[in-house]
Design an enzyme around this catalytic site. Structure first.
Site, PDB file in Angstrom:
ATOM      1  N   TYR A  33       0.817  -1.142  -0.100  1.00 15.83           N
ATOM      2  CA  TYR A  33      -0.136  -0.164   0.227  1.00 15.83           C
ATOM      3  C   TYR A  33       0.866   1.205   0.101  1.00 15.83           C
ATOM      4  O   TYR A  33       1.953   1.137   0.134  1.00 15.83           O
ATOM      5  CB  TYR A  33      -0.835   0.069   1.112  1.00 15.83           C
ATOM      6  CG  TYR A  33      -0.396   0.302   2.540  1.00 15.83           C
ATOM      7  CD1 TYR A  33       0.487  -0.645   3.153  1.00 15.83           C
ATOM      8  CD2 TYR A  33      -0.497   1.605   2.989  1.00 15.83           C
ATOM      9  CE1 TYR A  33       0.947  -0.283   4.356  1.00 15.83           C
ATOM     10  CE2 TYR A  33       0.057   1.686   4.437  1.00 15.83           C
ATOM     11  CZ  TYR A  33       0.902   0.795   5.039  1.00 15.83           C
ATOM     12  OH  TYR A  33       1.380   1.120   6.251  1.00 15.83           O
ATOM     13  N   ARG A  52       8.119   4.425  -4.415  1.00 12.68           N
ATOM     14  CA  ARG A  52       8.431   3.396  -3.449  1.00 12.68           C
ATOM     15  C   ARG A  52       7.409   2.561  -3.534  1.00 12.68           C
ATOM     16  O   ARG A  52       7.397   1.054  -3.487  1.00 12.68           O
ATOM     17  CB  ARG A  52       8.044   4.034  -2.043  1.00 12.68           C
ATOM     18  CG  ARG A  52       8.253   2.967  -1.048  1.00 12.68           C
ATOM     19  CD  ARG A  52       8.273   3.812   0.459  1.00 12.68           C
ATOM     20  NE  ARG A  52       6.765   4.349   0.711  1.00 12.68           N
ATOM     21  CZ  ARG A  52       6.731   5.026   1.631  1.00 12.68           C
ATOM     22  NH1 ARG A  52       7.587   5.262   2.593  1.00 12.68           N
ATOM     23  NH2 ARG A  52       5.602   5.721   1.873  1.00 12.68           N
ATOM     24  N   ARG A 100      -7.422 -20.288  -2.085  1.00 19.45           N
ATOM     25  CA  ARG A 100      -6.480 -20.305  -1.011  1.00 19.45           C
ATOM     26  C   ARG A 100      -5.267 -21.301  -1.321  1.00 19.45           C
ATOM     27  O   ARG A 100      -5.673 -22.666  -1.207  1.00 19.45           O
ATOM     28  CB  ARG A 100      -7.059 -20.376   0.337  1.00 19.45           C
ATOM     29  CG  ARG A 100      -6.218 -20.201   1.638  1.00 19.45           C
ATOM     30  CD  ARG A 100      -7.025 -20.321   2.757  1.00 19.45           C
ATOM     31  NE  ARG A 100      -5.939 -19.705   4.058  1.00 19.45           N
ATOM     32  CZ  ARG A 100      -5.012 -20.678   4.351  1.00 19.45           C
ATOM     33  NH1 ARG A 100      -5.303 -21.815   4.094  1.00 19.45           N
ATOM     34  NH2 ARG A 100      -4.382 -20.192   5.415  1.00 19.45           N
ATOM     35  N   LYS A 148       6.615  -1.626   2.195  1.00 17.47           N
ATOM     36  CA  LYS A 148       5.241  -1.275   2.436  1.00 17.47           C
ATOM     37  C   LYS A 148       4.250  -2.258   2.563  1.00 17.47           C
ATOM     38  O   LYS A 148       3.201  -1.858   1.436  1.00 17.47           O
ATOM     39  CB  LYS A 148       5.181   0.055   2.133  1.00 17.47           C
ATOM     40  CG  LYS A 148       3.992   1.042   2.854  1.00 17.47           C
ATOM     41  CD  LYS A 148       4.118   2.399   2.570  1.00 17.47           C
ATOM     42  CE  LYS A 148       3.053   3.434   3.239  1.00 17.47           C
ATOM     43  NZ  LYS A 148       3.307   3.471   4.397  1.00 17.47           N
ATOM     44  N   GLU A 181      11.479   2.607  14.732  1.00 17.04           N
ATOM     45  CA  GLU A 181      10.692   3.655  14.426  1.00 17.04           C
ATOM     46  C   GLU A 181       9.188   3.730  15.116  1.00 17.04           C
ATOM     47  O   GLU A 181       8.859   2.681  15.976  1.00 17.04           O
ATOM     48  CB  GLU A 181      10.363   3.322  12.550  1.00 17.04           C
ATOM     49  CG  GLU A 181       9.893   1.975  12.176  1.00 17.04           C
ATOM     50  CD  GLU A 181       9.753   1.997  10.892  1.00 17.04           C
ATOM     51  OE1 GLU A 181       9.794   2.908   9.950  1.00 17.04           O
ATOM     52  OE2 GLU A 181       9.752   0.733  10.518  1.00 17.04           O
ATOM     53  N   LEU A 206      11.004   1.322   7.372  1.00 14.03           N
ATOM     54  CA  LEU A 206      10.572   1.857   6.250  1.00 14.03           C
ATOM     55  C   LEU A 206      11.141   3.229   5.959  1.00 14.03           C
ATOM     56  O   LEU A 206      11.271   3.981   6.563  1.00 14.03           O
ATOM     57  CB  LEU A 206       9.076   1.794   6.265  1.00 14.03           C
ATOM     58  CG  LEU A 206       8.525   2.485   4.961  1.00 14.03           C
ATOM     59  CD1 LEU A 206       8.317   1.304   4.022  1.00 14.03           C
ATOM     60  CD2 LEU A 206       6.963   2.972   5.048  1.00 14.03           C
TER      61      LEU A 206
HETATM   62  N1  PLP Z   1       7.627   3.624   9.195  1.00 10.26           N
HETATM   63  C1  PLP Z   1       6.350   3.135   9.056  1.00 10.26           C
HETATM   64  C2  PLP Z   1       6.494   1.713   9.562  1.00 10.26           C
HETATM   65  C3  PLP Z   1       5.490   3.462   8.184  1.00 10.26           C
HETATM   66  O1  PLP Z   1       4.237   2.755   8.150  1.00 10.26           O
HETATM   67  C4  PLP Z   1       5.465   4.972   7.836  1.00 10.26           C
HETATM   68  C5  PLP Z   1       4.123   5.327   7.164  1.00 10.26           C
HETATM   69  O2  PLP Z   1       3.307   4.754   6.954  1.00 10.26           O
HETATM   70  C6  PLP Z   1       6.435   5.489   7.944  1.00 10.26           C
HETATM   71  C7  PLP Z   1       7.629   5.047   8.633  1.00 10.26           C
HETATM   72  C8  PLP Z   1       6.527   7.022   7.143  1.00 10.26           C
HETATM   73  O3  PLP Z   1       6.734   6.844   5.843  1.00 10.26           O
HETATM   74  P1  PLP Z   1       6.181   8.061   4.875  1.00 10.26           P
HETATM   75  O4  PLP Z   1       6.907   9.375   5.356  1.00 10.26           O
HETATM   76  O5  PLP Z   1       6.514   7.679   3.652  1.00 10.26           O
HETATM   77  O6  PLP Z   1       4.682   8.362   5.364  1.00 10.26           O
END
Ligand code: PLP
Length: 295
Positions: A33, A52, A100, A148, A181, A206
């Site tokens: 996503y 991304r 499935r 993501k 994070e 991420l």
């Molecule tokens: N880290 C995680 C785990 C996230 O889910 C997100 C955004 O959904 C971010 C960092 C921040 O990413 P972005 O700045 O691209 O929204």
């Protein structure tokens, strides 16, 4: 006004929007996503988000369901049909529908594409002044956090624990005691000697598109970023702390595990980065016009 959702080639009323029960996204979390902000009618950092998105798809070996140009059109059309100019756009692409089975379906299985636009009040964001209270909790996710994917239950579980204990957000901590994070945001601290620390890019986190923009902003504003992991103990001693994401931009963290950060209010550097990011997000307009013209 009725909400409209784009699903596989059709704009459907919110309550009728459907995907098949044997969609791989539903059964396996076999989906990726993106979330893009639309700020005053302008898609912030669209190119970075689409880059991304394509990378996430290629890592999972899912085909782009439509061309990049078509996807850009569909995002705008979903916004237009929902009459939104301040919004988040949620794009989800799964490997599609198949009986499935753990092994992947046939390569010609069409991916599922869903686009949802939802309003965000960017002009009066609740946490910009108030700040976010953070609890640190173990990072229990799979080791490919650089992709993501919709495998978000560990983040949902972790955030709920934080909320149940009276916090707004969780910072996840690895087995060495270092912060990775936030559950849906990147984590930053400003040390007493004015270094802005954030964890280096790897499969542990991420790589936020907002994080990348903040790197550029800091370079232009003589703010020193050091890509270095930090512990919860180091975070307690920070002068300032904040989280970055596409929909929150740069929100102050005012408390971590009951330790007040700085004077418990949004700090000067966090404010500066937030304001510069707002200008950056809208200032991309010139570049986007060129991009749209195919230059
Ligand atoms: N880290 C995680 C785990 C996230 O889910 C997100 C955004 O959904 C971010 C960092 C921040 O990413 P972005 O700045 O691209 O929204």
């Amino acid at each position: 006004m009725p909400r409209i959702i784009y699903v596989n080639g059709q704009y459907q009323p919110y309550h009728q929007a459907q995907i098949h029960v044997e969609d791989r996204g539903f059964q396996f979390g076999d989906a990726i996503y993106e979330v893009v902000a639309c700020l005053h009618g302008h898609l912030a950092d669209e190119r970075g988000h689409l880059d991304r998105l394509e990378r996430s798809l290629s890592e999972l070996r899912i085909d782009m369901p439509v061309s990049r140009e078509s996807l850009r059109f569909l995002m705008r059309e979903t916004l237009r049909r929902n009459k939104l100019t301040n919004a988040g756009i949620y794009i989800q692409i799964s490997r599609g529908m198949a009986r499935r089975d753990f092994k992947f379906p046939k390569a010609d299985t069409p991916p599922t594409l869903v686009i949802i636009a939802f309003p965000i009040n960017f002009d009066n964001h609740p946490y910009v002044e108030k700040g976010v209270r953070v609890k640190t909790l173990p990072d229990i996710r799979w080791p490919r956090r650089d992709i993501k994917t919709t495998l978000l239950f560990p983040q949902s579980w972790t955030k709920q624990i934080a909320i149940d204990e009276g916090y707004d957000e969780a910072w996840m901590v690895d087995s060495e005691g270092m912060v990775t994070e936030g559950t849906s945001c990147n984590a930053w601290i400003l040390t007493k000697d004015n270094k802005l620390l954030t964890r280096p890019v790897s499969c542990d986190i991420l790589k936020g598109i907002t994080r990348t923009a903040i790197e550029k902003i800091c370079a232009e504003n003589d703010i020193t970023i050091v890509e270095q992991a930090f512990s919860a103990d180091e975070a307690y001693e920070a002068k300032e702390a904040f989280v970055s994401s596409a929909t929150g931009f740069a929100l102050p963290v005012i408390e971590i595990d009951d330790h007040k950060i700085g004077d418990g209010k949004r700090g000067a550097i966090t404010k500066k980065i937030y304001e510069e990011y707002c200008a950056y997000a809208e200032g991309l307009r010139g570049e986007q016009v060129k991009w749209e013209a195919g230059l």
